[in-house]
Scaffold this active site. Structure first.
Site, PDB file in Angstrom:
ATOM      1  N   ASN A   1      -2.110   2.908 -10.527  1.00  0.00           N
ATOM      2  CA  ASN A   1      -2.683   2.159  -9.406  1.00  0.00           C
ATOM      3  C   ASN A   1      -2.684   0.683  -9.796  1.00  0.00           C
ATOM      4  OD1 ASN A   1      -3.900   2.063  -6.767  1.00  0.00           O
ATOM      5  ND2 ASN A   1      -5.855   1.615  -7.750  1.00  0.00           N
TER       6      ASN A   1
ATOM      7  N   ASP B   1      -1.011   4.783  -6.518  1.00  0.00           N
ATOM      8  CA  ASP B   1       0.396   4.585  -6.148  1.00  0.00           C
ATOM      9  C   ASP B   1       1.272   5.735  -6.616  1.00  0.00           C
ATOM     10  OD1 ASP B   1      -0.853   1.742  -6.215  1.00  0.00           O
ATOM     11  OD2 ASP B   1       0.958   1.585  -5.001  1.00  0.00           O
TER      12      ASP B   1
ATOM     13  N   GLY C   1       0.868  -1.166   0.000  1.00  0.00           N
ATOM     14  CA  GLY C   1       0.000   0.000   0.000  1.00  0.00           C
ATOM     15  C   GLY C   1       0.906   1.217   0.000  1.00  0.00           C
TER      16      GLY C   1
END
Lengths: 359, 359
Positions: free
Chosen positions: B248, B238, B48
């Site tokens: 992402n 991201d 994450g």
């Protein structure tokens, strides 16, 4: 071409490849019990819309071979029992119901003749269907290959090959034909969650055929289109309605939307036995729901918290406006599909009349 | 809210949850070795984008704590070594490089002070980042919840919760906030192949939060949109570039195209530390390639023929024209994103100036 025999009739028995064991094990099952065949369809040991049809037809023959009397009542009871056994296996594939119907008619046509003759007729019908399916695959491969763009880089979904048909496949037959004709550059295979027909079955088949391919997760399809890595999408179908709507393995609809967005042609390859001439739109197609556990477990291993609720439709519906063409063994159908379907029916009718006259 | 602590600083050590073991096992690792933290980032035990940043910051502190001298050369060598250790873990998440940079500056700022003071300063910076991340999650949750349609039925992808951040999450914080505010009807979670962050992590978190959800395979997203089962898509990011392009988890781009086709708003939730102010477009973002085996194997079991080639980008790029808004802790950015980003930078600058003046 190195074609796998996913199903065969062998001296009074049906021999089929248990597809749930692939790609790690190549296990064949031989049975004279129609219930075993029905269960194999239900559990997806036998799968793929055209192959399901052939399996049900052979299943009818197995059941019929047990008959001891050609008494009218017994025959009718037998037909109804077999119909209900196979109709209840899976709800979406049109070919299943088409095959059941055809077997019913074949037997009814020769009702009253000696039992052995009736049994021979049933087997002949099932074998004819199997043979026609092989020819259908060849025709679809040829017609579809002509449609592909130069140096085709095909994206496909699920499995549509020798494991899904009685021959070389539908969408996959196009791929194999294009490869033989030096028209194919590469194939991208969606793994096809949850049951991984792409990574388990299509990858296995393309390896045998020595066709170059790359496996991707279903959610990578958009990215490979965005990067220009594919220039055509070709998939199979489980049921097609009169307006050209297509039920196929879940994920097909998303691919069709992505293809549209990227200006990539989206083709559906299926025999005419996949067309449901009684349904006018995809909204009417019953969508099989599979068990939550097919999503939350994999190979017996829990991959989500226990008791999680998953929504697992086996199929989705792609509306006709996203379909560039439907490639059948009898010709290529294009929008407006309704008209194309009507022409197809007329052509069928006239060839049937011709056959009747010149027999 | 029942928030999982995916990472914690505990008396000179880092304690983190090994996310590769979820959902079946809840295993925490405690370490004072920065190499263990770096390896955990690489193997996705810690994952994450925001959480990776915090983990790298704590990793810097662990390394720093081993220093025996505050000699200038030693400090510089230490900074370079730690920078290279953490920069090489994963290439796509902007937060990682942002955090590394921030730790470098924090230490350089106090160069020359006694070693204990420098160590305390490094820890304080990492803890501040962790705390800011918690506040960021709260702010994003609040701002995002206001944007959701009434009776929101949200589709989300991957994991963006307590397991991806130092607080309640990004996209998932919006979901949790909306649930508390009685604005959320249901959540659909993409399982997110190949590493199943949706089914393994998000499902696990939403169960703990008692938020109603349904798990779907990634390729079912189109079908649930077509059937009107979701009315908004919310995902994390991201890396975001100046023009609003979003890197992402792979599959995000496909969802954005599907959302566009169905007229469903597509929101991206991310802290400003995810924005790469040095990149003008998503084309420049390096996309991490993962190993083929993450697609061809699952839980150690082969699910495709051995030696099959898989293409496994970890991320994809969603172009700004598909993004309805980017929800940051400092405000909601909308198209034209370039202008919104410039305003954001000015706002940041003016608040920094204010801080400097009124300190």
């Amino acid at each position: 071409m190195n074609t796998v025999r996913a199903i065969e009739w062998r001296e009074g028995k049906v021999r089929f490849l248990d597809q749930t064991r692939l790609p790690l094990e190549e296990v064949y099952v031989e049975t004279d019990d129609e219930a075993v065949v029905a269960q194999a369809i239900k559990s997806l040991a036998i799968r793929g819309a055209p192959l399901i049809g052939i399996a049900a037809a052979y299943g009818f023959v197995l059941a019929f071979n047990k008959l001891q009397s050609n008494d009218g009542r017994t025959i009718v009871a037998w037909i109804e029992k077999s119909t209900s056994l196979f109709s209840s296996t899976r709800p979406t594939a049109a070919n299943l119901f088409w095959a059941i119907n055809r077997m019913r008619h074949a037997v009814i046509d020769v009702a009253g003749t000696p039992l052995d003759e009736m049994k021979a007729r049933a087997l002949a019908e099932a074998q004819a269907m199997h043979k026609e399916d092989e020819e259908m695959c060849r025709a679809i491969g040829q017609l579809g290959s002509e449609l592909l763009p130069p140096a085709a880089s095909v994206l496909t979904h699920c499995n549509t090959g020798s494991l899904a048909t009685g021959g070389t496949g539908t969408a996959q037959s196009i791929i194999a034909t294009a490869w033989e004709q030096l028209k194919l550059r590469h194939v991208y295979i969606d793994e096809t969650r949850p049951l991984l027909q792409g990574s388990r079955l299509t990858a296995w088949e393309l390896e045998k055929l020595q066709i170059p391919f790359t496996l991707i997760t279903d959610n990578t399809a958009g990215f490979v289109m965005q990067r220009g890595m594919v220039n055509v999408v070709v998939v199979g179908a489980d049921r097609i309605t009169l307006n050209g709507d297509v039920a196929n393995k879940v994920g097909t609809y998303g691919l069709a939307v992505l293809a549209k967005y990227h200006g990539i042609p989206f083709y559906v390859a299926a025999p005419t036995s996949t067309i449901d001439f009684e349904m006018t739109s995809g909204k009417e197609i019953p969508i099989e729901q599979r068990s939550s556990s097919e999503v939350t477990q994999l190979a017996g291993r829990q991959i989500a918290p226990p008791d999680v609720d998953a929504y697992a439709p086996a199929f989705d519906i792609t509306p006709n406006e996203l379909v560039a063409a439907i490639i059948t063994e009898k010709g290529v159908l294009r929008s407006p599909f309704r008209m194309a379907m009507e022409m197809l029916m007329k052509k069928d009718l006239s060839s049937m009349v011709r056959k009747a006259v010149f027999r």
